[in-house]
Write a protein that holds these residues in place. Sequence first.
Motif, mmCIF file in Angstrom:
data_model
loop_
_atom_site.group_PDB
_atom_site.id
_atom_site.type_symbol
_atom_site.label_atom_id
_atom_site.label_comp_id
_atom_site.label_asym_id
_atom_site.label_seq_id
_atom_site.Cartn_x
_atom_site.Cartn_y
_atom_site.Cartn_z
ATOM 1 N N LEU A 154 0.813 -1.209 0.000
ATOM 2 C CA LEU A 154 0.000 0.000 0.000
ATOM 3 C C LEU A 154 0.854 1.270 0.000
ATOM 4 C CD1 LEU A 154 -2.743 -1.250 2.443
ATOM 5 C CD2 LEU A 154 -3.192 -0.379 0.134
ATOM 6 N N MET A 155 2.043 1.196 0.583
ATOM 7 C CA MET A 155 2.920 2.362 0.621
ATOM 8 C C MET A 155 3.764 2.486 -0.649
ATOM 9 S SD MET A 155 2.253 3.936 3.478
ATOM 10 C CE MET A 155 0.547 3.383 3.190
ATOM 11 N N GLY A 156 4.170 1.362 -1.233
ATOM 12 C CA GLY A 156 5.007 1.408 -2.427
ATOM 13 C C GLY A 156 6.463 1.720 -2.148
ATOM 14 N N THR A 157 6.897 1.542 -0.888
ATOM 15 C CA THR A 157 8.285 1.791 -0.498
ATOM 16 C C THR A 157 8.777 0.614 0.352
ATOM 17 O OG1 THR A 157 7.569 2.991 1.476
ATOM 18 C CG2 THR A 157 8.015 4.298 -0.500
ATOM 19 N N SER A 158 10.053 0.652 0.756
ATOM 20 C CA SER A 158 10.604 -0.458 1.542
ATOM 21 C C SER A 158 10.063 -0.484 2.964
ATOM 22 C CB SER A 158 12.132 -0.360 1.592
ATOM 23 O OG SER A 158 12.552 0.664 2.485
ATOM 24 N N CYS A 159 9.646 0.664 3.508
ATOM 25 C CA CYS A 159 9.160 0.788 4.891
ATOM 26 C C CYS A 159 10.207 0.355 5.917
ATOM 27 C CB CYS A 159 7.847 0.018 5.086
ATOM 28 S SG CYS A 159 6.513 0.595 4.017
ATOM 29 N N ASP A 160 11.476 0.430 5.564
ATOM 30 C CA ASP A 160 12.560 0.031 6.464
ATOM 31 C C ASP A 160 12.902 1.171 7.417
ATOM 32 O OD1 ASP A 160 14.381 -1.691 7.539
ATOM 33 O OD2 ASP A 160 15.525 -1.995 5.693
ATOM 34 N N LEU A 161 13.679 0.837 8.485
ATOM 35 C CA LEU A 161 13.977 1.801 9.543
ATOM 36 C C LEU A 161 15.138 1.298 10.376
ATOM 37 C CD1 LEU A 161 12.645 -0.054 11.963
ATOM 38 C CD2 LEU A 161 10.544 1.069 11.287
ATOM 39 N N LYS A 162 15.564 2.089 11.360
ATOM 40 C CA LYS A 162 16.532 1.629 12.360
ATOM 41 C C LYS A 162 15.761 1.034 13.534
ATOM 42 C CE LYS A 162 20.098 5.219 11.666
ATOM 43 N NZ LYS A 162 19.361 6.317 10.992
ATOM 44 N N TRP A 163 16.397 0.080 14.264
ATOM 45 C CA TRP A 163 15.730 -0.456 15.448
ATOM 46 C C TRP A 163 16.758 -0.925 16.465
ATOM 47 C CZ3 TRP A 163 16.436 -5.601 16.873
ATOM 48 C CH2 TRP A 163 17.002 -6.436 15.900
ATOM 49 N N ARG A 164 16.324 -0.993 17.726
ATOM 50 C CA ARG A 164 17.164 -1.488 18.812
ATOM 51 C C ARG A 164 16.245 -1.992 19.909
ATOM 52 N NH1 ARG A 164 19.640 2.887 19.874
ATOM 53 N NH2 ARG A 164 18.254 3.646 21.525
ATOM 54 N N GLU A 165 16.436 -3.215 20.345
ATOM 55 C CA GLU A 165 15.621 -3.773 21.425
ATOM 56 C C GLU A 165 16.422 -3.719 22.720
ATOM 57 O OE1 GLU A 165 13.279 -7.857 22.719
ATOM 58 O OE2 GLU A 165 14.051 -7.660 20.683
ATOM 59 N N ALA A 166 16.208 -2.637 23.486
ATOM 60 C CA ALA A 166 16.994 -2.447 24.704
ATOM 61 C C ALA A 166 16.160 -1.847 25.826
ATOM 62 C CB ALA A 166 18.192 -1.552 24.403
ATOM 63 N N GLY A 167 14.848 -1.928 25.715
ATOM 64 C CA GLY A 167 13.987 -1.420 26.784
ATOM 65 C C GLY A 167 14.061 0.072 26.983
#
Length: 235
Positions: free
Chosen positions: A108-121
Amino acid sequence: MRVTVWNEFRHEQEEAAVRDVYPDGIHMVIADFLKKEGHDVQTAVLDEAEHGLSDAVLDRTDVLVWWGHKAHEEVEDEIVEKVQARVLKGMGLIVLHSAHFSKVFKKLMGTSCDLKWREAGDTERLWVADPTHPIVEGIDEYIELEQEEMYGEHFDIPTPDEHVFIRWFSGGEVFRSGATFKRGRGKIFYFRPGHETYPTYHNQSVQRVIKNAVKWAAPPNTSEPVRGHYSGPGL
């Protein structure tokens, strides 16, 4: 409102830490507070036939709430096409947390929809960017969550129609955490919080935002426009 809450329902079955927070599944927590709001709610999960999204289910869905994380690629393209078609015809779509990377949202967006992430609370503060928007009705200047997974810019999405929330994390990152889009006749709201190991969907303010979003995303009460070859009045 007829609402369908869709969830992979894998983490809850495979990981004790997630099961401790959502013993019956994330979808059941969301369905429960939406039912208390007076909606007609059904649930669907990945491992059901047609991922629980048969034509019969979609026919009685005004708004679809989608949570996914670890099994995006297991969603059949045929189902993705069906959901996209329903949104274009007016079905509302609420996309939660890591469902930013779902096939449905990316299509629906037509893009990668990627991002940065970190699971550290990280501590997360969701600032209300548009206090006049109906999605933030009953919400103060911000929502603060003691622990959440960090998402950071750049978030590869099209320019949203509206920015509802901007988030700050204790690591210093910011993120466009509440954004609306219109595709065809359908309304879409992306809402960032909801990592499976944290009790985010038990938070009353988070629940209020989702309740508001479901109401906001209701299908339009107008007739579909006439398109294609036309030989009616005016010619």
